[in-house]
Design a protein around this motif. Structure first.
Motif, PDB file in Angstrom:
ATOM      1  N   MET A 469      13.525  30.577  -0.007  1.00 37.59           N
ATOM      2  CA  MET A 469      12.502  30.681   0.879  1.00 37.59           C
ATOM      3  C   MET A 469      12.575  31.761   1.948  1.00 37.59           C
ATOM      4  SD  MET A 469      10.470  28.589  -0.535  1.00 37.59           S
ATOM      5  CE  MET A 469      10.974  29.024  -2.209  1.00 37.59           C
ATOM      6  N   SER A 470      14.002  32.252   2.219  1.00 37.37           N
ATOM      7  CA  SER A 470      14.200  33.486   3.223  1.00 37.37           C
ATOM      8  C   SER A 470      13.596  34.661   2.598  1.00 37.37           C
ATOM      9  CB  SER A 470      15.639  33.363   3.474  1.00 37.37           C
ATOM     10  OG  SER A 470      16.146  32.187   4.160  1.00 37.37           O
ATOM     11  N   MET A 471      13.917  34.645   1.172  1.00 39.60           N
ATOM     12  CA  MET A 471      13.267  35.786   0.773  1.00 39.60           C
ATOM     13  C   MET A 471      11.872  36.056   0.503  1.00 39.60           C
ATOM     14  SD  MET A 471      14.596  37.343  -3.168  1.00 39.60           S
ATOM     15  CE  MET A 471      14.183  35.900  -4.083  1.00 39.60           C
ATOM     16  N   LEU A 472      11.163  34.928   0.325  1.00 42.18           N
ATOM     17  CA  LEU A 472       9.711  34.804   0.449  1.00 42.18           C
ATOM     18  C   LEU A 472       9.469  35.353   1.770  1.00 42.18           C
ATOM     19  CD1 LEU A 472       7.241  32.284  -1.369  1.00 42.18           C
ATOM     20  CD2 LEU A 472       7.026  33.049   1.137  1.00 42.18           C
ATOM     21  N   ALA A 473      10.011  34.794   2.913  1.00 39.20           N
ATOM     22  CA  ALA A 473       9.822  35.148   4.435  1.00 39.20           C
ATOM     23  C   ALA A 473       9.852  36.560   4.448  1.00 39.20           C
ATOM     24  CB  ALA A 473      10.750  34.703   5.175  1.00 39.20           C
ATOM     25  N   TRP A 474      10.398  37.230   3.659  1.00 37.99           N
ATOM     26  CA  TRP A 474      10.615  38.969   3.891  1.00 37.99           C
ATOM     27  C   TRP A 474       9.055  39.168   3.672  1.00 37.99           C
ATOM     28  CZ3 TRP A 474      14.129  41.178   6.104  1.00 37.99           C
ATOM     29  CH2 TRP A 474      14.394  42.615   6.111  1.00 37.99           C
ATOM     30  N   LEU A 475       8.200  38.628   2.997  1.00 41.49           N
ATOM     31  CA  LEU A 475       6.769  38.956   2.574  1.00 41.49           C
ATOM     32  C   LEU A 475       5.935  39.153   3.906  1.00 41.49           C
ATOM     33  CD1 LEU A 475       6.002  36.998  -0.409  1.00 41.49           C
ATOM     34  CD2 LEU A 475       6.487  39.485  -0.512  1.00 41.49           C
ATOM     35  N   PHE A 476       6.559  38.445   5.123  1.00 41.76           N
ATOM     36  CA  PHE A 476       5.668  38.403   6.328  1.00 41.76           C
ATOM     37  C   PHE A 476       6.523  39.487   7.320  1.00 41.76           C
ATOM     38  CE2 PHE A 476       5.189  34.237   4.192  1.00 41.76           C
ATOM     39  CZ  PHE A 476       4.119  34.242   4.057  1.00 41.76           C
ATOM     40  N   ASN A 477       7.128  40.406   6.875  1.00 41.63           N
ATOM     41  CA  ASN A 477       7.746  41.427   7.445  1.00 41.63           C
ATOM     42  C   ASN A 477       7.426  42.870   6.852  1.00 41.63           C
ATOM     43  OD1 ASN A 477       9.526  43.368   8.914  1.00 41.63           O
ATOM     44  ND2 ASN A 477      11.230  42.728   7.541  1.00 41.63           N
TER      45      ASN A 477
END
Length: 493
Positions: A469-477
């Protein structure tokens, strides 16, 4: 139009379009999908407006519905942050079982004495009414399905999968016509019969014997008998990949007709011949946005059980010197085991489809450009029930393992910060290039990292879910700021 689209245009990144799927399994599947989606929303407040479609099977669909019924602001891009914010889990402790059980054991008994006349309500209708009663102040939980999605809103399109009892085919019920129904019957069609969201979700959750099959009127003089979606495929991955394929086909069609000056291809009020849709294979590549065109990056988030007994590559684990055999139970166990295995294989195919041919099995590590972000829980090890009632203690235990992004050791500022790993890997490769020898011993990840005891299964699950989920959070960067909350990839745990 999404409120944060300009942020991706300015950063020259494709816009992430997320498709999730949630497997069946009664109340624990509903809790898993609701918790995973809701917790990720607290970590990344812009998550929901990127979640284009959520595919649900049986209980997983009910969890999707509970999440989608919340308010969904369509706003400018908001940064991801710590996962310490708690999710309201009151609805998961609601007693969904007692009303259905009372109807089955008390009210429906009257039907046995009055043949050919249905006196008692259908068990599925009782469950649908109970779901609506669990959120009495939220009309979105039971609004007509076709009215529940609009392009200018951030709520995801709902896709529920049932099984046609007479043909054995998938039967897709969704808020966007034909979405996920490329090789299945679809309901409702534009301008025809409609169905409330809670009843659509329960139509997918018709596992015997607590509820009967559903009798659905799809058109005048046209009815279908529908069973649980898990009969066909319990993960929802096949349907999710049909959504991916439909978007890719739409992209090809729009790119083709864009070559003609007078062509028209209207989708949700947009002429895709004038504003073509492009599917970009990686998120981190630079993309030039031209005019009104759309550049999207497709993402898949399967919400599923972690089943170590389903080997996909290790056939040796199937060996059993003295397997048990039962004349009565073997046919039923075979059916149940097959639906689980087919679900695992469907998810594996989805990962390969999105990851491409370079490294379809993620042997070289996992990266945001792979577009695959699973969230898993060890259902058997947690002892979760298959029924429609979940204790507060079990809800809390599941919540503690769900999207725990802060537990990922690769986050910025942590001992195993991914930039440190990357620099050390470069140093090792440079030493090998110069000397022809690999350095002896274990390369230290960071000076302040101390050896730890071997983690148990639940600790591993918490960390793996946190990193995915932290990797998915990279999509909002979209600016790829190295200090942003999230990680671009990790080596595996």
């Amino acid at each position: 139009m999404r409120g944060d689209l300009d942020a991706y245009k300015e950063a020259k990144r494709p816009y992430p379009v997320i498709i999730s799927s949630a497997e069946g399994g009664g109340i624990y599947a509903a809790a898993h999908s609701y918790l995973a989606l809701s917790k990720l929303q607290t970590v990344c407040p812009s998550f929901q407006q990127h979640l284009f479609a959520s595919v649900g099977i049986s209980g997983g669909g009910i969890g999707n519905l509970l999440f989608a019924s919340a308010e969904a602001p369509n706003s400018e891009l908001r940064k991801c942050g710590s996962s310490n914010t708690a999710v309201n889990t009151d609805v998961l402790s609601y007693d969904f079982l007692s009303p259905v059980l009372a109807n089955l054991l008390i009210v429906q008994v009257a039907d046995f004495f009055v043949p050919f006349i249905d006196i008692s309500p259908d068990g599925g209708d009782v469950l649908a009414n109970t779901i609506a009663a669990s959120l009495p102040d939220n009309p979105r939980i039971s609004e007509p399905l076709a009215a529940s999605w609009r392009p200018d809103q951030a709520r995801p399109a709902q896709v529920f999968v049932a099984t046609d009892a007479n043909s054995g085919f998938r039967f897709v019920i969704g808020s966007v016509p034909d979405l996920g129904g490329q090789t299945a019957a679809f309901f409702p069609m534009t301008g025809g019969e409609d169905i409330q969201g809670n009843r659509a979700a329960v139509t997918s959750a018709r596992f015997p014997w607590l509820t009967s099959t559903a009798r659905l009127r799809v058109d005048k003089d046209d009815y279908r008998i529908l069973g649980d979606g898990g009969y066909f495929e319990n993960a929802g991955a096949d349907t999710a990949m049909e959504v991916v394929e439909q978007i890719k086909a739409l992209s090809l069609d729009s790119e083709h007709c864009a070559k003609s000056e007078d062509a028209t291809y209207e989708v949700s009020g947009t002429n895709l011949c004038k504003c073509p849709l492009h599917v970009i294979p990686t998120f981190t590549q630079t993309v030039e946005w031209k005019g009104c065109e759309f550049n999207v990056f497709l993402v898949y988030m399967p919400i599923k059980s972690l089943n170590s007994k389903v080997p996909l590559n290790d056939l040796e684990s199937l060996k059993d010197a003295d397997p048990r055999q039962s004349y009565l139970l073997d046919p039923l166990l075979t059916m149940i085991s097959t639906r689980t295995t087919r679900g695992e294989l469907a998810v594996s195919r989805a990962r390969r489809l999105l990851g491409g041919l370079a490294d379809p099995d993620n042997v070289q590590g996992i990266h945001v450009d792979g577009g695959y972000f699973p969230h898993e829980l060890p259902i058997g090890d947690l002892g979760l029930p298959l029924g429609w009632r979940l204790s507060d203690a079990k809800v809390a235990e599941m919540a503690g393992l769900t999207a725990s992004t802060d537990s990922c050791p690769f986050l910025y500022g942590k001992p195993r910060y991914w930039r440190t790993l990357e620099e050390e890997a470069k140093a090792v490769m440079e030493q090998f290039r110069l000397t022809g020898k690999w350095p002896e011993g274990k390369v230290s990840v960071a000076a302040d990292e101390t050896p730890a005891a071997e983690p148990d299964l639940l600790s591993n699950v918490k960390t793996m879910n946190g990193c995915n989920m932290s990797m998915l959070a990279w999509l909002f960067n979209p600016t790829l700021d190295p200090t942003a909350y999230g990680i671009p990839g990790f080596e595996g745990l």
